[in-house]
Design a protein around this motif. Structure first.
Motif, PDB file in Angstrom:
ATOM      1  N   MET A 153       0.920  -7.866   4.343  1.00 11.55           N
ATOM      2  CA  MET A 153       1.971  -6.847   4.325  1.00 11.55           C
ATOM      3  C   MET A 153       3.072  -7.199   3.336  1.00 11.55           C
ATOM      4  SD  MET A 153       4.283  -5.413   7.532  1.00 11.55           S
ATOM      5  CE  MET A 153       2.893  -5.545   8.642  1.00 11.55           C
ATOM      6  N   ILE A 162       7.455  -1.126  -5.039  1.00 10.10           N
ATOM      7  CA  ILE A 162       6.267  -0.410  -4.577  1.00 10.10           C
ATOM      8  C   ILE A 162       5.484   0.230  -5.721  1.00 10.10           C
ATOM      9  CG2 ILE A 162       7.397   1.806  -4.149  1.00 10.10           C
ATOM     10  CD1 ILE A 162       5.687   1.938  -1.529  1.00 10.10           C
ATOM     11  N   TYR A 165       2.307  -1.631  -6.427  1.00  8.71           N
ATOM     12  CA  TYR A 165       1.271  -1.468  -5.407  1.00  8.71           C
ATOM     13  C   TYR A 165       0.619  -0.091  -5.510  1.00  8.71           C
ATOM     14  CZ  TYR A 165       3.973  -5.415  -3.654  1.00  8.71           C
ATOM     15  OH  TYR A 165       4.650  -6.601  -3.551  1.00  8.71           O
ATOM     16  N   THR A 173      -2.502   0.653   3.384  1.00  7.75           N
ATOM     17  CA  THR A 173      -1.729  -0.585   3.387  1.00  7.75           C
ATOM     18  C   THR A 173      -0.497  -0.468   4.273  1.00  7.75           C
ATOM     19  OG1 THR A 173      -2.360  -0.865   1.069  1.00  7.75           O
ATOM     20  CG2 THR A 173      -0.595  -2.268   1.891  1.00  7.75           C
ATOM     21  N   VAL A 175       3.245  -1.725   4.922  1.00  5.28           N
ATOM     22  CA  VAL A 175       4.343  -2.314   4.161  1.00  5.28           C
ATOM     23  C   VAL A 175       5.559  -2.462   5.071  1.00  5.28           C
ATOM     24  CG1 VAL A 175       3.556  -1.345   1.958  1.00  5.28           C
ATOM     25  CG2 VAL A 175       5.242  -0.094   3.336  1.00  5.28           C
ATOM     26  N   PHE A 215       0.116   4.313   2.085  1.00  7.68           N
ATOM     27  CA  PHE A 215       1.144   3.380   2.545  1.00  7.68           C
ATOM     28  C   PHE A 215       1.731   3.810   3.882  1.00  7.68           C
ATOM     29  CE2 PHE A 215       0.934   2.953  -2.046  1.00  7.68           C
ATOM     30  CZ  PHE A 215       0.751   1.583  -2.157  1.00  7.68           C
TER      31      PHE A 215
END
Length: 464
Positions: A153, A162, A165, A173, A175, A215
């Motif tokens: 994480m 971000i 990513y 994912t 976060v 996300f």
């Protein structure tokens, strides 16, 4: 005659659980230190591995008991922050206790990869990736996520993080967002350089996280430099943080976890003076109360205990090489090591540790200063946590005196540059590991010898 043993017994409630004396010689967690000295010599650093596990189990017990008492509805997860000590023997001992990992730099990810290859962790382990991240750190985080580490994480430390990513992570994912806490009032600046401003958190979620279905914001993280302490500053920051969690939770239903960074302190004196159970209950009460006021469910709680995990497992042992009377009243004991190179926090932060003589407890004591071997005027130690003075036994003629600094397991090797170049080329001491076998008997082995001149010369570019 005022004996050293009389001084200690008058000053502290002695013996303690970890410090005892037999035949005027000190034992540390049941370890006969004079036997270790006779076998390995000094200077030496020792790490007692079972202490790491016992500290983890203590903390888990504090939270389990508090959650049951308060009927707290969230879960608790213990993370070890690797920056306190990266050594393999620390990580592997800690991981025996069903814990998870917090990282703070890219190279930490390579340690995690090595632990995975050795079978010490699996792909379900939580890897809480903190810190301001260079590209290679973000790259390795992305690779871990894409390779199936489902609980790796990234904790967003600034608004633009971000973007990387979004470009490189291909799967769903989790976060987190680190919130920038206010520093202590006496600090040189007002707000931490790390984390996202409180006023930017909801915009970051709504504009950059929510629109991308890959996300999921699961965690808010905050870190208090001072660690967990019963001060108005600590409670004010915690309350502010939990109110922000509730505010974000109302617009982000999947958010369900807070990470309370900055861990429990350790004993810096022989006597315990910290009520861990009380502080644990008060933290949970604060979270519970604010969540009830705000009408949101109680979050799951992560903690990151570094110093608490490893600090009390270690000691540095020195010989007194000689004594020097430098004026009418300042008597110096010179050690076979250096505070600047071996215990840099003593020099940089005026850190104090429990200090005890290892032998000669039946001898008369005297007030002294302790000097290190570098040529630096700051290489000294002359006060304890409970006193602005240091007292140690007189040195008998033709008999060595040994002293120990205890609870030195966190940060000191990292800060002093383990294996690198030291001030005045004073070497890193040998490192001895101590464990218990299946019968409960102590076993010792040398993890690393004293740093050699050849290793230093090679680092400096000399042919050897």
């Amino acid at each position: 005659m005022d004996k050293y043993t009389d001084l200690i017994h008058q000053t502290f409630d002695f013996p303690t659980e970890e410090f005892t004396v037999e035949n005027n010689e000190l034992y540390f967690n049941g370890i006969p230190l004079m036997d270790i000295i006779k076998q390995y010599g000094t200077p030496l650093k020792l790490t007692y591995l079972p202490k790491i596990s016992s500290q983890i189990q203590r903390a888990k017990g504090f939270f389990k008991q508090a959650m049951e008492k308060l009927d707290y509805q969230g879960t608790y997860t213990y993370c070890y922050c690797t920056k306190a000590s990266h050594f393999s023997f620390v990580m592997e001992e800690a991981l025996k206790n069903d814990i998870h990992i917090e990282t703070s730099s890219g190279y930490d990810m390579q340690i995690v990869k090595a632990l995975y290859k050795k079978g010490k962790i699996d792909k379900n382990v939580f890897i809480i990736c903190n810190g301001f991240k260079r590209e290679r750190y973000r790259q390795w985080i992305s690779e871990f996520v894409n390779e199936g580490f489902v609980n790796c994480m990234p904790i967003l430390d600034h608004l633009g993080e971000i973007d990387y990513y979004k470009e490189h992570i291909k799967v769903k994912t989790k976060v987190g967002i680190r919130l920038a806490s206010d520093e202590e009032p006496k600090f040189e600046f007002y707000t931490s350089r790390l984390g996202v401003r409180y006023n930017d958190v909801i915009d970051l979620y709504e504009q950059q996280i929510k629109p991308d279905e890959r996300f999921e914001l699961k965690m808010l993280h905050y870190f208090i430099n001072t660690g967990i302490k019963d001060t108005s500053y600590y409670w004010s920051e915690l309350s502010r943080f939990v109110h922000k969690y509730a505010e974000v939770k109302k617009v982000c239903p999947e958010l369900d976890t807070i990470d309370i960074g900055g861990g429990f302190p350790i004993k810096t004196s022989i006597q315990a003076d910290y009520d861990y159970q009380y502080m644990t209950e008060e933290i949970l009460r604060t979270v519970q109360r604010i969540c009830k006021e705000e009408g949101v469910p109680e979050p799951n709680i992560f903690t990151e205990f570094g110093i608490f995990t490893v600090g009390e497992s270690a000691a540095n042992i020195y010989s007194i090489l000689d004594e020097k009377l430098q004026n009418d009243k300042e008597l110096w004991y010179m050690i076979d090591g250096s505070f600047i190179t071996n215990l840099p926090d003593a020099w940089a932060l005026n850190q104090r540790w429990p200090l005890l003589a290892v032998n000669h407890w039946d001898k008369e004591y005297r007030k002294i200063q302790i000097g290190g071997m570098t040529c630096d005027s700051q290489d000294y130690y002359n006060s304890e946590m409970h006193s602005f003075q240091v007292f140690l036994p007189k040195i008998p003629k033709n008999e060595p005196l040994y002293i120990g600094f205890f609870h030195t397991g966190a940060y000191q090797e990292q800060l002093s540059g383990y294996g690198g170049i030291k001030h005045c080329l004073i070497p890193s001491p040998q490192h001895i590991l101590i464990d218990k076998d299946e019968n409960g008997d102590l076993k010792t082995w040398q993890f690393a010898p004293e740093q050699t001149p050849e290793s230093m010369l090679r680092t400096l570019g000399y042919e050897v």
